[in-house]
Design a protein around this motif. Structure first.
Motif, PDB file in Angstrom:
ATOM      1  N   ARG A  64       0.847  -1.191   0.000  1.00 48.52           N
ATOM      2  CA  ARG A  64       0.000   0.000   0.000  1.00 48.52           C
ATOM      3  C   ARG A  64       0.887   1.246   0.000  1.00 48.52           C
ATOM      4  NH1 ARG A  64      -2.312  -3.939   3.017  1.00 48.52           N
ATOM      5  NH2 ARG A  64      -0.949  -3.452   4.796  1.00 48.52           N
ATOM      6  N   PRO A  65       1.580   1.530  -1.066  1.00 46.80           N
ATOM      7  CA  PRO A  65       2.559   2.622  -1.083  1.00 46.80           C
ATOM      8  C   PRO A  65       1.955   4.000  -0.836  1.00 46.80           C
ATOM      9  CG  PRO A  65       2.181   1.777  -3.307  1.00 46.80           C
ATOM     10  CD  PRO A  65       1.527   0.822  -2.379  1.00 46.80           C
ATOM     11  N   GLN A  66       0.770   4.284  -1.368  1.00 39.73           N
ATOM     12  CA  GLN A  66       0.167   5.595  -1.203  1.00 39.73           C
ATOM     13  C   GLN A  66      -0.246   5.831   0.255  1.00 39.73           C
ATOM     14  OE1 GLN A  66       0.341   7.796  -3.583  1.00 39.73           O
ATOM     15  NE2 GLN A  66       1.256   6.227  -4.897  1.00 39.73           N
ATOM     16  N   VAL A  67      -0.765   4.783   0.881  1.00 40.51           N
ATOM     17  CA  VAL A  67      -1.141   4.903   2.293  1.00 40.51           C
ATOM     18  C   VAL A  67       0.087   5.169   3.144  1.00 40.51           C
ATOM     19  CG1 VAL A  67      -2.110   3.677   4.275  1.00 40.51           C
ATOM     20  CG2 VAL A  67      -3.161   3.437   2.023  1.00 40.51           C
ATOM     21  N   MET A  68       1.174   4.475   2.851  1.00 45.74           N
ATOM     22  CA  MET A  68       2.391   4.656   3.638  1.00 45.74           C
ATOM     23  C   MET A  68       2.983   6.043   3.435  1.00 45.74           C
ATOM     24  SD  MET A  68       2.799   2.202   5.603  1.00 45.74           S
ATOM     25  CE  MET A  68       4.358   2.833   6.203  1.00 45.74           C
TER      26      MET A  68
END
Length: 350
Positions: free
Chosen positions: A245-249
């Motif tokens: 979940r790159p965007q959440v991180m």
């Protein structure tokens, strides 16, 4: 606490001063007891002999007394020369300035109250110190290594050399008036002892500890740690989340480190004596409408966490509100929830 070099220098200064005093007393006693002079004449004779000012003898000396006086002059020259050498080195090496700095540091420490104690200034401890500084949190660093203490002092932090597992060192850091202790030592055993000692000296203090293994996490929690962080476990979870979940991180990292949009997470404790919103629902309190900050969770006084509370959630004494917003929004929210207290305003990291 002085480092070993300054401790040795102080010892030599004391020895040289005592040596000179011993020579003076010995000479005075000789002239007083052996020569049967008055005590004042004996002290005066010893003084002019040691200072080699060249005055004549107070009374005529026989051969034996002249030999003693010669020995007294030679001994005085040696002792005074050694003492002058030690005092010169102490002055050039900043011993006296160091003593002044230590007294100033002790005065600052004695006035500490409501502060945080950071035990260990290693890789993790240095990052904790940066975060505390960014949030304008009063704190003191406690580390057993002189090199780390000097490094912290050079960076402008208040630091003491001492073993955080020992009660006396925690007392030096004013554990009795602190509100939180962070055990960031490299050894799980040392962190365990630190938590136990801190809780014994101040049962109300909040203890945060570092752990390397899951077993250490459990033991620290049983020892009374309010929160335990394992850099390896947490790091592994964050790596997996960054991959999945790159965007959440990216969003979470921006909140934790004060990203470009300056969004922060802040915790507010609802005090029964100062909060005017107790007994109201979130809708009735109008926190979102008045401040723009979002209440993302409520932790009840019994430890129950309500994630994503609804408008009908009632605010109770002892609740902790976890809120998200800009620095200005959180400042306004702080004024609503704690109108008579000084707000701790988040500051953007450098």
């Amino acid at each position: 606490m002085l480092d070993p070099y300054y401790q040795r220098l102080r010892k030599e200064l004391i020895i040289s001063s005592l040596g000179l005093a011993g020579v003076f007393i010995g000479g005075t006693l000789w002239y007083w007891l052996v020569e049967k002079w008055s005590l004042l004449d004996s002290a005066y004779m010893t003084m002019i002999t040691l200072s080699t000012v060249g005055f004549s003898e107070v009374n005529p000396l026989d051969e034996r007394s002249r030999l003693f006086t010669m020995g007294l002059i030679l001994t005085g020259i040696i002792v005074i020369g050694y003492m002058v050498n030690r005092f010169t080195e102490a002055f050039l090496q900043g011993y006296f300035q160091q003593g002044i700095r230590l007294r100033q540091k002790r005065n600052v420490i004695d006035k500490l109250s409501g502060h945080y104690i950071l035990c260990g200034f290693g890789r993790m401890g240095s990052y904790v110190a940066k975060e505390f500084t960014a949030e304008a949190i009063p704190f003191i660093i406690l580390d057993s290594e002189q090199e780390e203490v000097e490094k912290a002092s050079q960076m402008g932090y208040l630091a003491l050399q001492g073993d955080a597992t020992l009660d006396e060192c925690l007392l030096m850091a004013k554990i009795e008036t602190a509100i939180c202790v962070v055990a960031a030592l490299s050894s799980d055993a040392d962190n365990l002892y630190t938590v136990i000692s801190a809780k014994a000296l101040n049962p109300t203090i909040r203890a945060i500890a570092r752990a390397s293994t899951e077993e250490a996490v459990k033991k620290l929690e049983r020892a009374g740690a309010d929160a335990v962080v394992s850099p390896y476990i947490t790091g592994g979870k964050r790596l997996a989340s960054a991959a999945l979940r790159p965007q959440v991180m990216d969003f979470v990292d921006g909140i934790l480190s004060g990203g470009e949009k300056s969004i922060y997470l802040e915790e507010f404790l609802l005090d029964e004596n100062t909060c005017p919103c107790l007994g109201q629902t979130l809708i009735e309190a109008g926190l979102r409408a008045k401040s723009g900050a979002l209440v993302v969770a409520i932790r009840r006084s019994n430890g129950i966490l309500i994630a994503g509370p609804t408008g009908g959630s009632i605010l109770e004494a002892g609740d902790s509100l976890i809120c998200m917003g800009t620095a200005e929004q959180l400042r306004i929210l702080n004024g609503i929830l704690m109108p008579i207290s000084a707000p701790r305003i988040p500051r953007k990291r450098e």
